[in-house]
Design an enzyme around this catalytic site. Sequence first.
Site, short mmCIF file in Angstrom:
data_model
loop_
_atom_site.label_atom_id
_atom_site.label_comp_id
_atom_site.label_asym_id
_atom_site.label_seq_id
_atom_site.Cartn_x
_atom_site.Cartn_y
_atom_site.Cartn_z
N GLU A 106 43.48 32.07 31.64
CA GLU A 106 44.13 31.00 32.38
C GLU A 106 44.14 31.39 33.84
O GLU A 106 44.30 32.57 34.17
CB GLU A 106 45.58 30.81 31.91
CG GLU A 106 45.67 30.32 30.49
CD GLU A 106 46.99 30.69 29.83
OE1 GLU A 106 47.72 31.54 30.38
OE2 GLU A 106 47.25 30.17 28.75
N TYR A 118 35.29 33.32 37.96
CA TYR A 118 35.19 33.07 36.52
C TYR A 118 34.04 32.13 36.19
O TYR A 118 33.30 32.36 35.23
CB TYR A 118 36.51 32.52 35.97
CG TYR A 118 37.70 33.42 36.24
CD1 TYR A 118 37.58 34.80 36.25
CD2 TYR A 118 38.95 32.88 36.49
CE1 TYR A 118 38.67 35.63 36.50
CE2 TYR A 118 40.05 33.69 36.74
CZ TYR A 118 39.90 35.06 36.74
OH TYR A 118 40.97 35.86 36.99
#
Length: 152
Positions: A106, A118
């Site tokens: 997250e 990411y």
Amino acid sequence: MTAGPVLQPAGIAHVEVLAALHGASFAEAWTVETMVGLLDGNGSFAFIATNPDPVGFVIARLTVGEGEILSIGVLPSARGTGIGRALLSAVTRRMAGQGAEMLFLEVAETNQAARALYQGFGFVPVGRRKNYYDNPDGTHDDAIVMRRDLFV
């Protein structure tokens, strides 16, 4: 030419270093007790990056074929130097080696640098958690849930 970061496995013996790194990386620091609770669980593990002093960390866990990065951080002074990518590589290799089929994390919607890291590492957005993160100014950020498949 300077050498890159050195990654070493971390465990209960490293909880003070992990808590200090977390506190220096995020506005809301996790305590030593929190670190003990995370690392004392079955399937949890961590890495610390040094260059030569501790500059980053990752804490993750594996449960039934799915991995989750619980927290990953790099000291502000060391960001943009490849340490985050090295930590992601280490977690991905370990998870794949232990049979994980996918890896989740997250990230705050407003953390554009982390989201770019990411996404560049193959994670894709798969969900949202409204008002998940509390900011020091009293506002809240949504969490973007991201996934990377490890076996395609």
